[in-house]
Design an enzyme around this catalytic site. Structure first.
Site, PDB file in Angstrom:
ATOM      1  N   TYR A 128      35.405  40.628  49.624  1.00  0.00           N
ATOM      2  CA  TYR A 128      35.943  39.562  50.234  1.00  0.00           C
ATOM      3  C   TYR A 128      35.118  39.215  51.451  1.00  0.00           C
ATOM      4  O   TYR A 128      35.380  38.143  52.243  1.00  0.00           O
ATOM      5  CB  TYR A 128      37.549  39.376  50.607  1.00  0.00           C
ATOM      6  CG  TYR A 128      38.116  38.854  49.396  1.00  0.00           C
ATOM      7  CD1 TYR A 128      38.909  37.982  49.618  1.00  0.00           C
ATOM      8  CD2 TYR A 128      38.116  39.395  48.150  1.00  0.00           C
ATOM      9  CE1 TYR A 128      39.582  37.387  48.216  1.00  0.00           C
ATOM     10  CE2 TYR A 128      38.839  39.212  47.096  1.00  0.00           C
ATOM     11  CZ  TYR A 128      39.762  38.053  47.324  1.00  0.00           C
ATOM     12  OH  TYR A 128      40.561  37.575  46.223  1.00  0.00           O
ATOM     13  N   LYS A 180      39.084  51.951  41.734  1.00  0.00           N
ATOM     14  CA  LYS A 180      38.356  51.790  40.467  1.00  0.00           C
ATOM     15  C   LYS A 180      36.987  52.866  40.696  1.00  0.00           C
ATOM     16  O   LYS A 180      35.770  52.529  40.560  1.00  0.00           O
ATOM     17  CB  LYS A 180      37.665  50.377  40.285  1.00  0.00           C
ATOM     18  CG  LYS A 180      36.957  50.361  38.934  1.00  0.00           C
ATOM     19  CD  LYS A 180      37.814  50.440  37.725  1.00  0.00           C
ATOM     20  CE  LYS A 180      37.195  50.284  36.438  1.00  0.00           C
ATOM     21  NZ  LYS A 180      37.845  50.507  35.338  1.00  0.00           N
ATOM     22  N   ASP A 215      42.928  48.988  36.179  1.00  0.00           N
ATOM     23  CA  ASP A 215      42.989  48.449  35.077  1.00  0.00           C
ATOM     24  C   ASP A 215      44.375  49.312  34.394  1.00  0.00           C
ATOM     25  O   ASP A 215      45.255  48.578  33.752  1.00  0.00           O
ATOM     26  CB  ASP A 215      41.992  48.399  34.020  1.00  0.00           C
ATOM     27  CG  ASP A 215      40.946  49.721  34.136  1.00  0.00           C
ATOM     28  OD1 ASP A 215      40.883  50.169  35.172  1.00  0.00           O
ATOM     29  OD2 ASP A 215      40.401  50.248  33.029  1.00  0.00           O
ATOM     30  N   ASP A 239      44.592  41.294  45.699  1.00  0.00           N
ATOM     31  CA  ASP A 239      44.710  39.727  45.389  1.00  0.00           C
ATOM     32  C   ASP A 239      45.211  39.786  43.875  1.00  0.00           C
ATOM     33  O   ASP A 239      46.252  38.900  43.788  1.00  0.00           O
ATOM     34  CB  ASP A 239      43.280  39.211  45.566  1.00  0.00           C
ATOM     35  CG  ASP A 239      43.620  37.722  45.567  1.00  0.00           C
ATOM     36  OD1 ASP A 239      44.745  37.157  45.703  1.00  0.00           O
ATOM     37  OD2 ASP A 239      42.549  36.898  45.563  1.00  0.00           O
TER      38      ASP A 239
END
Length: 346
Positions: A128, A180, A215, A239
């Site tokens: 971001y 991740k 995930d 987010d």
């Protein structure tokens, strides 16, 4: 301890679209509670562009610098014209590094029930930061798109410490760090590594801790959300997951948010400005009201925050006064009137 009767200066940004309607409703509830805020009304978003060609006018920034506290409705970022998101600019300007997004079941009996969890999202780093550009190939100016994500050790430690301290202070039992690092080994690996080190150094034995890949976390949140308590994660994942979590408790109309920094705190409804229903008097003000309850807690008025939440609960579940998005027929004004009656009656 601070004087419970002292007035507290705060910046008020009604916002765009349904913002003024839900802000009026929230202010009516706060007035009924006798909330201590002295409001300085300012503008931002599309309203800021229309007023002074700036979605984040200097007067608004000056106000927040002075009050260090704000309640904000949804802001619309104008399309075109090179305008950046006002929300992102506010986070950067005031170094609001922690985005707190609680999800609590208020209306029981839905697809998911008795949800009570919090997403703590890092607010300033990751993908971001907006370092993006195109590479031209053979006359196509947008042939290649590139984005750079940056996570710093200091930034990771700051949000992780905040998450641990907040969780322990509010009586939570477990923190789950979402990452991740199996693929983005550097960008999110540093976050996972810092969290594991911090837990060993300061928090082991004080709260449970685990890590999960993003995930898998998304799947687990749908299959069995009750296994989670506090989720802490990087900007982009936070987010996405915070909207997923809002879906477990009825949608963004029930989702408040707090942006916390060293020098300021801004409280908001996390949903958009919904221009399609603006002016129709049917918007659900609960998310902004719950954000106002978080704001009351932030300034130490715990009893008023509790009373506001109890009144919302009673209005929705005992009086059965609900807006259309919650399966009811009440207008914004009718819901607000019922809520204020609950507050005054209590």
């Amino acid at each position: 301890m601070s004087d419970p009767t002292a007035r507290i200066p705060a910046t008020l940004i009604a916002g765009d679209g349904i913002g003024p309607e839900i802000m009026d409703a929230t202010l009516a509830a706060l007035d009924a509670l006798g909330a201590p805020f002295d409001w300085d009304a300012q503008t931002a978003g599309l309203g800021g562009v229309q007023a002074c060609n700036d979605p984040l006018p200097p007067a608004t920034l000056d106000s927040i610098r002075r009050t260090r506290l704000a309640l904000k409705g949804p802001l619309e970022t104008p399309v075109g014209g090179g305008y950046r998101s006002s929300n992102v600019r506010l986070r950067e300007e005031f170094k609001l590094f922690a985005n707190l997004r609680p999800a609590l079941t208020v209306i029981p009996g839905g697809r998911f029930d008795k949800i009570d969890l919090v997403v703590v999202r890092e607010n300033l780093e990751g993908l971001y930061i907006g370092h993006e550009h195109y590479v031209q190939i053979d006359g196509d100016p947008h042939a290649v798109a590139m984005a750079t994500g940056i996570n710093t050790r200091a930034g990771c430690r700051r949000i992780l410490e905040y998450a641990f301290e907040h969780a322990i202070a509010t009586g939570r039992k477990k923190i789950t760090l979402v990452h991740k690092a199996n693929i983005m080994k550097a960008l999110t690996g540093i976050f996972k590594e810092t969290g594991e080190q911090l837990y060993e150094e300061k928090y082991k034995g004080r709260i449970a801790f685990d890590t999960v890949i993003v995930d898998a976390c998304a799947m687990k949140l749908v299959l069995n959300p009750w296994q989670f308590d506090v989720i802490v994660t990087t900007n982009l994942f936070g987010d996405i997951l915070s909207d997923l979590v809002a879906g477990l408790v009825g949608g963004l109309g029930m989702a408040p948010g707090a942006n916390i920094g060293a020098d300021a705190a801004i409280f908001e409804a996390v949903h958009g400005s919904a221009p399609d229903i603006a002016g129709k008097g049917i918007a659900n003000p609960v998310a902004l009201m719950l954000a106002a309850a978080m704001m009351l807690e932030h300034v130490g008025h715990l009893d008023k925050a509790r009373r506001l939440r109890q009144a919302i609960d009673a209005t929705l579940n005992i009086d059965k006064v609900r807006t259309g998005d919650l399966g009811g027929k009440a207008s914004t004004a009718a819901f607000t009137q019922a809520l204020v009656a609950r507050i005054r009656g209590a």
